[in-house]
Design an enzyme around this catalytic site. Structure first.
Site, mmCIF file in Angstrom:
data_model
loop_
_atom_site.group_PDB
_atom_site.id
_atom_site.type_symbol
_atom_site.label_atom_id
_atom_site.label_comp_id
_atom_site.label_asym_id
_atom_site.label_seq_id
_atom_site.Cartn_x
_atom_site.Cartn_y
_atom_site.Cartn_z
ATOM 1 N N ASP A 174 18.794 3.205 -34.126
ATOM 2 C CA ASP A 174 19.383 2.887 -35.421
ATOM 3 C C ASP A 174 18.782 1.615 -36.024
ATOM 4 O O ASP A 174 18.757 1.432 -37.224
ATOM 5 C CB ASP A 174 20.905 2.764 -35.292
ATOM 6 C CG ASP A 174 21.328 1.937 -34.073
ATOM 7 O OD1 ASP A 174 20.455 1.477 -33.304
ATOM 8 O OD2 ASP A 174 22.545 1.751 -33.892
ATOM 9 N N HIS A 175 18.286 0.729 -35.138
ATOM 10 C CA HIS A 175 17.716 -0.561 -35.568
ATOM 11 C C HIS A 175 17.167 -1.250 -34.339
ATOM 12 O O HIS A 175 17.417 -0.795 -33.213
ATOM 13 C CB HIS A 175 18.793 -1.444 -36.205
ATOM 14 C CG HIS A 175 19.976 -1.620 -35.310
ATOM 15 N ND1 HIS A 175 19.975 -2.491 -34.232
ATOM 16 C CD2 HIS A 175 21.171 -0.983 -35.262
ATOM 17 C CE1 HIS A 175 21.119 -2.397 -33.593
ATOM 18 N NE2 HIS A 175 21.877 -1.470 -34.177
ATOM 19 N N GLU A 206 23.707 8.733 -26.356
ATOM 20 C CA GLU A 206 23.305 7.380 -26.762
ATOM 21 C C GLU A 206 23.105 6.455 -25.566
ATOM 22 O O GLU A 206 23.994 6.310 -24.728
ATOM 23 C CB GLU A 206 24.349 6.762 -27.697
ATOM 24 C CG GLU A 206 23.904 5.404 -28.217
ATOM 25 C CD GLU A 206 25.014 4.609 -28.908
ATOM 26 O OE1 GLU A 206 24.698 3.879 -29.859
ATOM 27 O OE2 GLU A 206 26.185 4.713 -28.505
ATOM 28 N N ASP A 265 20.246 2.776 -28.959
ATOM 29 C CA ASP A 265 20.792 1.761 -29.861
ATOM 30 C C ASP A 265 20.085 0.424 -29.662
ATOM 31 O O ASP A 265 20.056 -0.120 -28.567
ATOM 32 C CB ASP A 265 22.298 1.601 -29.612
ATOM 33 C CG ASP A 265 22.991 0.956 -30.802
ATOM 34 O OD1 ASP A 265 22.513 -0.076 -31.285
ATOM 35 O OD2 ASP A 265 24.017 1.504 -31.251
ATOM 36 N N ASP A 280 21.149 -2.118 -26.989
ATOM 37 C CA ASP A 280 21.563 -3.006 -28.078
ATOM 38 C C ASP A 280 22.285 -4.252 -27.563
ATOM 39 O O ASP A 280 22.000 -5.369 -27.985
ATOM 40 C CB ASP A 280 22.480 -2.216 -29.015
ATOM 41 C CG ASP A 280 23.136 -3.075 -30.075
ATOM 42 O OD1 ASP A 280 22.402 -3.618 -30.916
ATOM 43 O OD2 ASP A 280 24.382 -3.197 -30.057
ATOM 44 N N HIS A 335 21.526 -8.170 -28.005
ATOM 45 C CA HIS A 335 22.466 -9.174 -28.532
ATOM 46 C C HIS A 335 22.594 -10.343 -27.560
ATOM 47 O O HIS A 335 22.681 -11.490 -27.969
ATOM 48 C CB HIS A 335 23.856 -8.558 -28.732
ATOM 49 C CG HIS A 335 23.981 -7.741 -29.976
ATOM 50 N ND1 HIS A 335 23.950 -8.287 -31.232
ATOM 51 C CD2 HIS A 335 24.150 -6.415 -30.167
ATOM 52 C CE1 HIS A 335 24.093 -7.337 -32.143
ATOM 53 N NE2 HIS A 335 24.214 -6.180 -31.510
ATOM 54 N N SER A 388 24.919 -0.806 -36.630
ATOM 55 C CA SER A 388 24.964 0.515 -36.000
ATOM 56 C C SER A 388 25.780 1.509 -36.814
ATOM 57 O O SER A 388 25.541 2.715 -36.741
ATOM 58 C CB SER A 388 25.556 0.418 -34.593
ATOM 59 O OG SER A 388 24.699 -0.312 -33.770
ATOM 60 N N ASP A 435 33.005 3.292 -30.466
ATOM 61 C CA ASP A 435 32.059 2.374 -31.093
ATOM 62 C C ASP A 435 31.300 3.103 -32.205
ATOM 63 O O ASP A 435 31.356 4.338 -32.314
ATOM 64 C CB ASP A 435 31.102 1.817 -30.026
ATOM 65 C CG ASP A 435 30.377 0.565 -30.521
ATOM 66 O OD1 ASP A 435 30.860 -0.092 -31.468
ATOM 67 O OD2 ASP A 435 29.310 0.241 -29.959
ATOM 68 N N THR A 474 28.240 4.151 -33.196
ATOM 69 C CA THR A 474 27.343 5.312 -33.173
ATOM 70 C C THR A 474 28.086 6.622 -32.917
ATOM 71 O O THR A 474 28.009 7.546 -33.736
ATOM 72 C CB THR A 474 26.194 5.113 -32.161
ATOM 73 O OG1 THR A 474 25.587 3.852 -32.402
ATOM 74 C CG2 THR A 474 25.165 6.210 -32.257
HETATM 75 ZN ZN LIG Z 1 23.142 -0.371 -33.159
#
Ligand SMILES: [Zn+2]
Ligand SMILES: *[C@@H]1O[C@H](CO)[C@@H](O)[C@H](O)[C@H]1NC(C)=O
Ligand SMILES: *[C@@H]1O[C@H](CO)[C@@H](O)[C@H](O)[C@H]1NC(C)=O
Ligand SMILES: *[C@@H]1O[C@H](CO)[C@@H](O)[C@H](O)[C@H]1NC(C)=O
Length: 594
Positions: free
Chosen positions: A384-385, A336, A94, A341, A345, A142, A193, A195
């Site tokens: 995912d990004h 995951e 992620d 991720d 952040h 996500s 969450d 995902t």
């Molecule tokens: Zn994500």
């Protein structure tokens, strides 16, 4: 781990052809002696005839081998797999963009004193790239990102396996379960969450984690579809009457899970009692943290409290493999690396490199599993990004920058900015004096971040503004390593696709839409996702549930209001002076973790 060879894909072809060249050179140097000294015509005749016959036979052999090889390359003529039994392991990193790999690779080389040619294991399995936009924005979240994988279709940011029209879409995991596969989810964040939720739950807004918890244990139109879950997020399963709950209502979802057959475990001791996964009691719900499992940089000092990603992955693989040994179908497991991720952040490079290294380790575990597993299988890994707009460069001053990036400062950090922020805020509840705060902060920085060159200004700012301490701690680390970030949110960067077997994952070689990753998953397993969509819609049509206020709502929860959801195509085209608006609106707090 860094020194490991790729386990499955073999060596890169350039290396192979290099070896062939060397072998050919050797043959030239040490092989047949030349015949110049031999004058005998008879000898020459027989020699030429012999060579001719040899050449004919060799050519025939080469042709036969070429045909056999080609057939084996052709998917329609591949080695027959009469049962069609398969395992699919889908790994999600992620928020991990290509720069996360540059960052982590250089860090690994620095830490191990390795040469610059040293790669991460994952580096050696790159097969393609994924384009990540959602239906509502060029920058996905996500939820929409995982919906592209699970349903194989684009939806809006915040959608948990529902369409832009707020209809549920069937997922590859649900279809796999219906087809007789066993299924699992292993994560380091909350199992509720976005995902993991997207594989076995359907809600209109990702924030409805209470409802997601209920659906994951089978309280939704399809009944139970997940056989194994490992991760965090325990607080969404406990009734609000208990201390560790974060539910809005007093439903006991652990109890609900047990009633539908789950074995529930909740700590490291329980996990260790699984003894590697053999003979595990299915269905299995293992929730090892109230919310997220701590970042690896913190967790590795708390190994007796929380299992690591690769440990959870290994137990899941062993358990699922054993449980499907005698069945016709294999399993589908999603693993995951959830918190790469979060480190993005938080703009925390030290936390990030350890998250990526932990993912690389889990990746290695999966390769090792596939190598030893008799059932045919493949692993596909993607993100995912991208998160953070990460750059392995940072201009600190107005003058033209030097071309430098320093992994060194990251190596001395023993804690994440998140952990230091948590400890600082806990300390503040004692209402200490400013001097005491400054002393506390200096100690945090030098012991937690491993930085000795902090300035009085940096300390003073932390004393003055504790609400942004998380970002301040992370920024100290970023500046010293000259790591750049362009956002605390996500970016629209393409992300990498990896696989244990580029041939099995051929449809994902090259540059693809994220929905094509979803297409591949269902096609590899040969499962019918559309019929699951139909079943969900039929069974869910009249299904209402009560929200925490006792109001009847759709089983997929409230539909997001205008503004909660980025809408339609116009978000792409119209720039409405957001720069100014956002600047005025923007609070200073940290709305982290999406
Ligand atoms: Zn994500
Ligand atoms: C707990 O949930 C019930 C509804 O199930 C609600 O009435 C009550 O107010 C909640 N209590 C707290 C402390 O949130
Ligand atoms: C990291 O720690 C080592 C050993 O204490 C020290 O020599 C080095 O200067 C530190 N590096 C940085 C960038 O602070
Ligand atoms: C319940 O009602 C309160 C007050 O109207 C509201 O703030 C809250 O969001 C509602 N909760 C849910 C789950 O809808």
């Amino acid at each position: 781990m860094a020194g490991d060879r790729p386990l499955l894909s073999g060596r890169p072809s350039s290396e192979l052809s290099n070896e062939r060249d060397i072998a050919e050179e050797d043959a030239l140097l040490t092989g047949q002696p030349t015949m110049r000294s031999d004058g005998s015509r008879t000898w020459k005749f027989w020699r030429e005839l012999g060579l001719f016959v040899w050449a004919v036979i060799a050519t025939a052999v080469v042709i036969v081998l070429a045909v056999i090889y080609q057939k084996s390359q052709d998917p329609n003529h591949s080695t027959p797999n009469p049962t069609g039994k398969r395992n699919l392991i889908f790994m999600v990193s992620d928020g991990m963009g290509p720069t996360s790999l540059s960052l982590t690779r250089s860090f690994m080389q620095f830490q191990n004193g390795a040469p610059y040619s040293e790669q991460l294991v994952i580096d050696q399995h790159l097969i393609g790239q994924s384009r990540t936009r959602s239906s509502s924005s060029l920058i996905t979240d996500s939820a929409a990102g995982a919906t592209a994988f699970s349903c194989g279709s684009k939806s809006y940011n915040g959608a948990i396996s529902v369409t832009p029209e707020h209809e549920p879409c069937g997922t590859v995991l649900e279809a796999a379960k219906k087809a007789g596969y066993m299924t699992g989810l292993v994560v380091t964040t909350r199992i509720t969450d976005a995902t993991p939720a997207c594989f076995a739950a359907h809600v209109n807004m990702r924030s409805e984690e209470d409802r997601i918890a209920e659906q994951l244990v089978g309280d939704y139109p399809l009944g139970r579809t997940v056989d194994l879950m490992f991760g965090g997020g325990r607080c969404h399963f406990l009734p609000n009457s208990t201390e560790d709950s974060c539910r809005a209502d007093n439903k006991d979802v652990v109890d609900l899970a047990k009633k539908s057959g789950f074995t529930y475990i909740s700590d490291r001791k329980d996990f260790d009692n699984l003894k590697g996964g053999g003979g595990l009691d299915f269905p299995m719900l293992g929730l090892f943290a109230d919310t997220d499992i701590p970042y690896e940089i913190d967790r590795r000092n708390e190994d007796d409290i929380y299992p690591s990603l690769h440990e959870m992955a290994e137990v899941a693989l062993t358990a699922l493999s054993e449980a499907t040994r005698d069945s016709e179908k294999g399993f589908f497991l999603m693993i995951e690396g959830s918190r790469i991720d979060h480190a993005g952040h938080h703009n925390d490079p030290a936390a990030q490199v350890h998250e990526v290294l932990a993912y690389d380790k889990a990746f290695t575990s999966v390769l090792e599993f596939l190598k030893n597993e008799p059932t045919e299988g493949v692993m596909v890994s993607t993100s995912d990004h991208e998160t953070g707009g990460l750059a392995t460069a940072r201009q600190l001053h107005a003058s033209y920058p030097e071309y430098v990036w320093f992994p060194g400062p990251l190596a001395n950090a023993s804690h994440s900015a998140e952990r230091l922020d948590l400890e600082y805020n806990k300390y503040l509840t004692n209402d200490p004096s400013d001097d005491a705060k400054a002393t506390f902060i200096r100690d945090s920085i030098s012991s937690g971040l491993g930085l000795k060159d902090y300035t009085d200004d940096e300390v003073a700012n932390l004393v003055k503004d504790p609400s942004t301490a998380l970002y301040q701690f992370a920024d100290m680390m970023s500046r010293r390593s000259q790591t750049g970030w362009s956002t605390h949110g996500h970016s629209a960067a393409d992300v990498n696709i990896y696989s244990s077997d580029p041939k099995a994952a051929l449809p994902l070689v090259g540059n693809h839409e994220n929905t094509e990753v979803g297409d591949f998953l269902r096609e590899y397993l040969g499962v019918d996702v559309e019929s699951v969509t139909k079943e969900l819609r039929e069974k869910g049509k009249e299904l209402k549930v009560l929200d925490a206020n006792g109001t009847e709502v759709s089983w997929m929860g409230k539909i997001p209001e205008e503004g909660e959801r980025l809408d339609g195509q116009n978000h792409l085209a119209s720039y409405g002076g957001d720069f100014k608006k956002r600047h005025l609106l923007h609070g200073r707090g940290c709305d982290c973790g999406h």
